[in-house]
Write a protein that holds these residues in place. Sequence first.
Motif, PDB file in Angstrom:
ATOM      1  N   CYS A 138       0.796  -1.243   0.000  1.00 59.40           N
ATOM      2  CA  CYS A 138       0.000   0.000   0.000  1.00 59.40           C
ATOM      3  C   CYS A 138       0.823   1.285   0.000  1.00 59.40           C
ATOM      4  O   CYS A 138       0.243   2.368   0.073  1.00 59.40           O
ATOM      5  CB  CYS A 138      -0.973   0.041   1.188  1.00 59.40           C
ATOM      6  SG  CYS A 138      -2.301  -1.157   1.065  1.00 59.40           S
ATOM      7  N   ASN A 139       2.132   1.207  -0.053  1.00 61.19           N
ATOM      8  CA  ASN A 139       2.919   2.444  -0.063  1.00 61.19           C
ATOM      9  C   ASN A 139       4.206   2.267  -0.875  1.00 61.19           C
ATOM     10  O   ASN A 139       5.267   2.741  -0.500  1.00 61.19           O
ATOM     11  CB  ASN A 139       3.266   2.869   1.370  1.00 61.19           C
ATOM     12  CG  ASN A 139       3.714   4.319   1.444  1.00 61.19           C
ATOM     13  OD1 ASN A 139       3.277   5.154   0.667  1.00 61.19           O
ATOM     14  ND2 ASN A 139       4.609   4.616   2.373  1.00 61.19           N
ATOM     15  N   ILE A 140       4.093   1.567  -2.016  1.00 57.93           N
ATOM     16  CA  ILE A 140       5.272   1.356  -2.849  1.00 57.93           C
ATOM     17  C   ILE A 140       5.663   2.670  -3.521  1.00 57.93           C
ATOM     18  O   ILE A 140       4.848   3.310  -4.186  1.00 57.93           O
ATOM     19  CB  ILE A 140       5.002   0.277  -3.918  1.00 57.93           C
ATOM     20  CG1 ILE A 140       4.960  -1.096  -3.270  1.00 57.93           C
ATOM     21  CG2 ILE A 140       6.080   0.287  -4.997  1.00 57.93           C
ATOM     22  CD1 ILE A 140       6.276  -1.539  -2.667  1.00 57.93           C
ATOM     23  N   LYS A 141       6.901   3.068  -3.326  1.00 59.21           N
ATOM     24  CA  LYS A 141       7.447   4.281  -3.932  1.00 59.21           C
ATOM     25  C   LYS A 141       8.964   4.170  -3.869  1.00 59.21           C
ATOM     26  O   LYS A 141       9.510   3.357  -3.107  1.00 59.21           O
ATOM     27  CB  LYS A 141       6.962   5.531  -3.188  1.00 59.21           C
ATOM     28  CG  LYS A 141       7.284   5.531  -1.695  1.00 59.21           C
ATOM     29  CD  LYS A 141       6.687   6.754  -1.020  1.00 59.21           C
ATOM     30  CE  LYS A 141       6.988   6.755   0.487  1.00 59.21           C
ATOM     31  NZ  LYS A 141       6.407   7.938   1.145  1.00 59.21           N
ATOM     32  N   PRO A 142       9.704   4.950  -4.656  1.00 60.61           N
ATOM     33  CA  PRO A 142      11.171   4.842  -4.670  1.00 60.61           C
ATOM     34  C   PRO A 142      11.824   4.991  -3.308  1.00 60.61           C
ATOM     35  O   PRO A 142      12.853   4.356  -3.051  1.00 60.61           O
ATOM     36  CB  PRO A 142      11.584   5.968  -5.626  1.00 60.61           C
ATOM     37  CG  PRO A 142      10.440   6.069  -6.579  1.00 60.61           C
ATOM     38  CD  PRO A 142       9.206   5.848  -5.736  1.00 60.61           C
ATOM     39  N   ALA A 143      11.258   5.793  -2.422  1.00 61.65           N
ATOM     40  CA  ALA A 143      11.856   5.980  -1.097  1.00 61.65           C
ATOM     41  C   ALA A 143      11.794   4.707  -0.263  1.00 61.65           C
ATOM     42  O   ALA A 143      12.572   4.537   0.684  1.00 61.65           O
ATOM     43  CB  ALA A 143      11.162   7.122  -0.362  1.00 61.65           C
ATOM     44  N   ASN A 144      10.879   3.794  -0.591  1.00 56.30           N
ATOM     45  CA  ASN A 144      10.734   2.553   0.161  1.00 56.30           C
ATOM     46  C   ASN A 144      11.393   1.358  -0.524  1.00 56.30           C
ATOM     47  O   ASN A 144      11.177   0.217  -0.115  1.00 56.30           O
ATOM     48  CB  ASN A 144       9.245   2.253   0.406  1.00 56.30           C
ATOM     49  CG  ASN A 144       8.689   3.046   1.563  1.00 56.30           C
ATOM     50  OD1 ASN A 144       9.421   3.451   2.461  1.00 56.30           O
ATOM     51  ND2 ASN A 144       7.391   3.279   1.552  1.00 56.30           N
TER      52      ASN A 144
END
Length: 205
Positions: A138-144
């Motif tokens: 639910c929070n996939i993004k480059p920072a993760n």
Amino acid sequence: MTEPGRPTEIGREQIVDVVGSGAMGIVYKAHDPAIGRDVAIKVVRIEADGAEARAAAVNRFRQDVQAAGRCSHASIVGVFDFLDQGGDPAIVMELVEGSSLLFHLRAPERRAALMISRIILRVLDALGYAHGQGIIHCNIKPANILLTSSGQVKIAGFRHCECRRQFHHAVRRRGGHPQLHGARATGRRYGRSSDRSVRGWRHSA
């Protein structure tokens, strides 16, 4: 010398250094003397009005940690324990020595050196495994997405995850509340497509 306000230990973990901090909390590098390994500990700042709301927020965080702890995959940051630090929840995790994908994307020279297709395949494999365990990130993004010096790809940030059962229950109970994150809000996207469309991180399968 210990910095003012920095704990010397959390649970049995001995605090070594501060890795990073932000509005949501602080991450420490720590050492577990019982098994002789270094770990990361994220202490999350809970902002809630009243004891009941705070207890509910801590319980939701605990459920996220329990869900993340069920994931055992080479490309998912391991979750080891849930602790209490002065009333704030803390998660003990695998310590990953490296930088985020976001860090690499921000500089043209670093971005040019990335093997994007390889990174995407590793992320897809990890998400597929998590979905098979009934967990949506639910929070996939480059920072993760973390990249190590040895070339490993690790997904972090599973504290935002949803269990399938909890996901559908929340959507039914709240009627697709607009404050729910991405696919959690509507229930229309679920499974792999949920993680593909979150926070602007898109790829083709």
